[in-house]
Design an enzyme around this catalytic site. Structure first.
Site, short mmCIF file in Angstrom:
data_model
loop_
_atom_site.label_atom_id
_atom_site.label_comp_id
_atom_site.label_asym_id
_atom_site.label_seq_id
_atom_site.Cartn_x
_atom_site.Cartn_y
_atom_site.Cartn_z
N ARG A 78 0.88 -1.27 0.07
CA ARG A 78 0.09 0.01 0.05
C ARG A 78 0.91 1.08 0.09
O ARG A 78 2.11 1.03 0.54
CB ARG A 78 -0.87 0.07 1.19
CG ARG A 78 -1.96 -0.74 1.21
CD ARG A 78 -2.94 -0.72 2.45
NE ARG A 78 -2.36 -1.02 3.71
CZ ARG A 78 -1.96 -0.01 4.26
NH1 ARG A 78 -2.00 1.09 4.26
NH2 ARG A 78 -1.32 -0.30 5.31
N TYR A 206 -1.67 -3.39 -6.59
CA TYR A 206 -1.36 -4.14 -5.24
C TYR A 206 -2.80 -4.21 -4.57
O TYR A 206 -3.36 -3.44 -4.52
CB TYR A 206 -0.27 -3.50 -4.74
CG TYR A 206 -0.19 -4.09 -3.23
CD1 TYR A 206 0.47 -5.30 -3.24
CD2 TYR A 206 -0.80 -3.50 -2.16
CE1 TYR A 206 0.55 -5.90 -1.93
CE2 TYR A 206 -0.70 -4.19 -0.90
CZ TYR A 206 -0.18 -5.45 -0.77
OH TYR A 206 -0.03 -5.72 0.41
N LYS A 215 -9.64 -2.40 2.60
CA LYS A 215 -9.25 -1.21 3.37
C LYS A 215 -9.95 0.03 2.75
O LYS A 215 -10.13 0.74 3.81
CB LYS A 215 -7.68 -1.04 3.17
CG LYS A 215 -6.74 -2.12 3.59
CD LYS A 215 -6.97 -2.57 5.18
CE LYS A 215 -5.95 -3.51 5.36
NZ LYS A 215 -6.17 -4.11 6.72
N HIS A 235 -10.38 -2.09 12.32
CA HIS A 235 -9.26 -3.06 11.71
C HIS A 235 -9.21 -3.98 12.81
O HIS A 235 -8.01 -4.12 13.67
CB HIS A 235 -8.20 -2.10 11.65
CG HIS A 235 -7.00 -2.92 11.16
ND1 HIS A 235 -5.87 -2.26 10.99
CD2 HIS A 235 -7.02 -3.67 10.15
CE1 HIS A 235 -4.95 -2.90 10.32
NE2 HIS A 235 -5.73 -3.89 9.76
N SER A 257 0.27 -3.50 12.22
CA SER A 257 0.84 -4.68 11.25
C SER A 257 2.07 -5.26 12.13
O SER A 257 2.58 -4.62 13.20
CB SER A 257 1.40 -4.19 10.03
OG SER A 257 2.30 -3.11 10.08
N CYS A 259 2.18 -7.79 14.27
CA CYS A 259 1.95 -8.14 15.58
C CYS A 259 1.28 -9.51 15.42
O CYS A 259 1.02 -9.90 16.45
CB CYS A 259 0.89 -7.30 16.41
SG CYS A 259 1.98 -5.72 16.90
N ASP A 284 -9.23 -9.81 10.15
CA ASP A 284 -8.79 -8.57 9.87
C ASP A 284 -9.59 -7.35 9.91
O ASP A 284 -9.42 -6.22 10.48
CB ASP A 284 -8.42 -8.21 8.26
CG ASP A 284 -7.42 -7.00 7.99
OD1 ASP A 284 -6.60 -6.59 8.59
OD2 ASP A 284 -7.65 -6.61 6.78
N ARG A 376 1.92 -12.33 -0.12
CA ARG A 376 0.78 -12.53 0.34
C ARG A 376 0.10 -13.92 -0.26
O ARG A 376 0.38 -14.50 -1.27
CB ARG A 376 -0.20 -11.52 -0.04
CG ARG A 376 0.25 -9.92 0.51
CD ARG A 376 -0.09 -9.91 1.80
NE ARG A 376 0.16 -8.53 2.28
CZ ARG A 376 -0.38 -8.17 3.31
NH1 ARG A 376 -1.50 -8.41 4.05
NH2 ARG A 376 0.15 -6.93 3.94
O1 TSX Z 1 2.24 -13.76 16.10
C1 TSX Z 1 2.89 -13.94 16.91
N1 TSX Z 1 2.28 -13.87 18.22
C2 TSX Z 1 0.81 -14.03 18.10
C3 TSX Z 1 0.28 -15.40 18.10
C4 TSX Z 1 -0.85 -15.83 18.37
N2 TSX Z 1 4.14 -13.49 16.76
C5 TSX Z 1 4.72 -13.49 15.67
C6 TSX Z 1 4.82 -11.81 15.34
C7 TSX Z 1 5.43 -11.46 13.96
C8 TSX Z 1 4.14 -11.62 12.95
C9 TSX Z 1 5.01 -13.42 17.88
N3 TSX Z 1 6.17 -13.32 18.25
C10 TSX Z 1 4.30 -13.56 19.27
C11 TSX Z 1 2.98 -13.87 19.30
O2 TSX Z 1 2.55 -13.91 20.50
N4 TSX Z 1 5.12 -13.49 20.10
C12 TSX Z 1 6.34 -13.28 19.35
C13 TSX Z 1 7.41 -12.92 20.20
C14 TSX Z 1 8.42 -14.48 20.30
C15 TSX Z 1 8.96 -14.84 19.38
C16 TSX Z 1 9.80 -16.16 19.62
C17 TSX Z 1 9.68 -16.76 20.81
C18 TSX Z 1 8.86 -16.28 21.83
C19 TSX Z 1 8.40 -15.03 21.54
N5 TSX Z 1 10.40 -17.84 20.71
C20 TSX Z 1 10.61 -18.89 21.83
O3 TSX Z 1 10.30 -18.48 22.93
C21 TSX Z 1 11.37 -20.12 21.65
MN MN Z 2 -4.87 -5.39 8.06
#
Ligand code: TSX
Ligand code: MN
Length: 600
Positions: A78, A206, A215, A235, A257, A259, A284, A376
């Site tokens: 975007r 895109y 969106k 959102h 984004s 998270c 979403d 995607r």
């Molecule tokens: O999606 C994530 N979530 C929500 C899941 C339901 N991610 C990936 C984010 C990028 C899109 C996460 N990353 C989450 C999370 O709750 N937490 C983390 C951080 C994290 C990354 C790796 C580990 C732990 C926490 N690894 C180990 O503990 C081995």
């Molecule tokens: Mn979105």
């Protein structure tokens, strides 16, 4: 020019016929094709797209019905800098949106659109957002010269004859006009006219710029319609959480984004929490209305998922991986030698003979990504093994809790419960996330992103927050509002919380707060569980470690208050007084002057 089939034979809506005529006079296509959403049409358009090189068939034994699209490398995300809200006044767009006067926008884009479909096909794509027959549902029609858009809209929306049937003879539909214009970045503009229920998008093919249902309509235009009509377009993902007794409660959650919103929407419960299940209603967007019981009810207006591929794996999101086993379109992922897909973070080693997202042979030594970081999958929600049985319920689902979340290395505890609706709206208004990729500027800087709507609010953000506060008067049974942070780090830079499936423990606490008797302690910034209040069965973490993830550090919060205060100042005089007051109360409880950052 010819029209297949003739407009008169397929729609009763004079307004639709007139608008299609008007767009055809402006853009002068060689032919007009009305999409009906049939299987036959999907086969025909797919064959044409393959012939034109727009789609590459993947290995049909491994991925039946799946195709790869490679976008122009200049057109992979975007483009907020050329996205405009074209309301009558600049003030109506507010301090966080780009604004263009409607007359100027129609003129400027009209000049670019003049004759722009010469030699091309104009697809007329009618669609419904929301379950058919639901009071939530709204009709849109997108006119586009992109066959990729036509095929994507078939996955992402309820597209075709059903939409024309719902429209009937009415003139009430969103008018989306899209033209690729040779994907010239100089001619790229995404303009929204909320007062006209109209979107004009040019110069990009895109997803978020070109699939106008998502969106552009379901968030930017719909947020404005929601304010006029007394509802909320947000959102947010929507998930159902079923306990071992078989009772299901629904949660809506907004995250910026990066998270893991789609991962949370499809969450795999940890084995230790026996009998708990998560079901996806949406990943979403949520359209939320007050129901007959005085509670909030939500529906997912979409029909498919447009998810970020990199990082999606059998570990991080097995339900997403299973959702893309068939009938999915992939955009800008890498292709294996045997015609399958691959991306970074898929948790399988890169196979030999990989072709990168631009169609070139890839080697690890190149130091480049094989899949574009914003590559995607577009896939029907019906493919999701944990799709909620209520995903298509015309009533929507009743919302028990609303979650706001962000990626924060410090300050924000794992979970925080608001005292009341206004405090919850304050949490949403001040939420922020730390930037992750160097490309987007400085890394680790907190970007305020109220309710994750900063790029998607179709009107003044201060008025938007006012609308949230106003809604409370109409909600007899308001959901409880929470803030979460899966991303807090310890002094050694390690994540304090394992995240992913373990997040279910946090969701369970929320539901127990609302419908049960889970404990919490009061702090100046909200209510927080102690480790003993969470179900930690089978979790490889000590209570002390969990308490660390739940700690409220007064020093960190003093800076937080100053930073949030700076953001409130940027919103200016449309910021609701009640939110300013809440800010002052929390600052006073922390013993700080809310307007100045603390030294050190
Ligand atoms: O999606 C994530 N979530 C929500 C899941 C339901 N991610 C990936 C984010 C990028 C899109 C996460 N990353 C989450 C999370 O709750 N937490 C983390 C951080 C994290 C990354 C790796 C580990 C732990 C926490 N690894 C180990 O503990 C081995
Ligand atoms: Mn979105």
């Amino acid at each position: 020019m010819t029209s297949y089939p003739a407009a008169d034979s397929i729609t009763q809506s004079r307004a639709l016929k007139d608008w299609v005529d008007e767009c055809a006079r402006l853009t002068n296509p060689d032919r007009i094709v009305w999409c009906n959403g049939s299987e036959d049409e999907r086969r025909r358009l797919t064959a044409e797209a393959i012939e034109a090189g727009v789609l590459i068939p993947l290995n049909q034994e491994k991925r039946p019905g799946c195709y790869l699209h490679r976008s122009n490398p200049n057109d992979v995300a975007r483009t907020e800098e050329v996205t405009f809200i074209c309301s009558p006044t600049r003030a109506q767009a507010g301090p966080t949106n780009n604004w263009m006067a409607p007359g100027e926008a129609y003129q400027k884009l009209g000049a670019l659109l003049k004759g722009s479909m010469k030699g091309r096909t104009m697809y007329v794509i009618p669609y419904v957002m929301g379950p058919l027959g639901s009071r939530f549902a709204k009709v849109g029609v997108e006119i586009s010269d992109s066959i990729y858009v036509a095929l994507s809209m078939r996955i992402m929306t309820r597209m075709g004859a059903a939409a024309l049937e719902m429209l009937g003879a009415s003139d009430d539909f969103n008018r989306g006009l899209h033209c690729t214009l040779g994907l010239d970045p100089q001619k790229r503009f995404i303009c929204h006219f909320p007062q006209d229920n109209t979107i004009w998008s040019v110069g990009s093919g895109y997803g978020g710029n070109a699939l106008l249902s998502k969106k552009c309509f379901a968030l930017r235009i719909a947020s404005w319609l929601g304010r006029q009509e007394g509802w909320l377009a947000e959102h947010m993902l929507i998930l159902g959480l079923q306990n071992p007794a078989g009772e299901t409660r629904y949660i809506a959650a907004a995250f910026p984004s990066a998270c893991g919103k789609t991962n949370l929407a499809m969450l795999m419960p940890p084995a230790a929490l026996k009998g708990w299940k998560v079901f996806t209603v949406g990943d979403d967007i949520a359209w939320i209305r007050v129901g007959p019981d005085g509670g909030l009810w939500a529906t997912n207006p979409e029909f498919g998922y447009f998810g970020v591929a990199p990082g999606t794996s059998m570990k991080s999101n097995p339900n997403a991986m299973r959702s893309v086993e068939r009938d999915a379109l992939f955009t800008n992922v890498a292709m294996t030698a045997d015609g399958d897909i691959w991306w970074e973070g898929m948790d399988v080693p890169a196979p030999a003979g990989l072709i990168d997202w631009r169609g070139r042979p890839w080697s690890a030594a190149s130091g480049e990504k094989a899949a574009h970081p914003n590559s995607r999958f577009t896939t029907p929600m019906a493919n999701n093994p944990v799709l909620s049985p209520h995903a298509e319920d015309p009533q929507g689902v009743p919302i028990s809790a609303i979650i706001f979340g962000g990626r924060r290395a410090t300050t924000m505890p794992l979970v925080l419960e608001s005292r009341d609706w206004t405090h919850g709206v304050y949490m949403g208004a001040t939420m922020g996330s730390e930037t992750t990729a160097a490309a987007a500027g400085q890394v680790g800087v907190v970007r305020r992103d109220p309710m994750a709507m900063l790029p998607f609010c179709g009107y003044n953000v201060g008025d938007y927050l006012g609308h949230w506060l106003e809604m409370r008067k109409h909600i007899a049974k308001p959901p409880r509002i929470f803030m979460v942070n899966w991303f807090r780090k310890d002094a050694a830079g390690q994540f304090m919380w394992p995240g992913y499936g373990e997040n279910l423990r946090v969701l369970k606490w929320m539901i127990d707060r609302i419908h049960g008797d889970a404990g919490a302690r009061d702090t100046p910034v909200g209510r927080v569980p102690n480790a003993a209040d969470l179900d930690l069965t089978g979790l490889a973490m000590s209570a002390a470690q969990v308490d660390q993830a739940l700690a409220i550090d007064a020093g960190e919060w003093k800076n937080e208050m100053a930073s949030a205060g700076e953001f409130f100042a940027r919103i200016g005089d449309t910021l609701p007084a009640a939110l300013k007051a809440t800010h002052g109360e929390i600052a006073a409880a922390l013993g700080v002057d809310a307007t100045h950052r603390q030294a050190g």
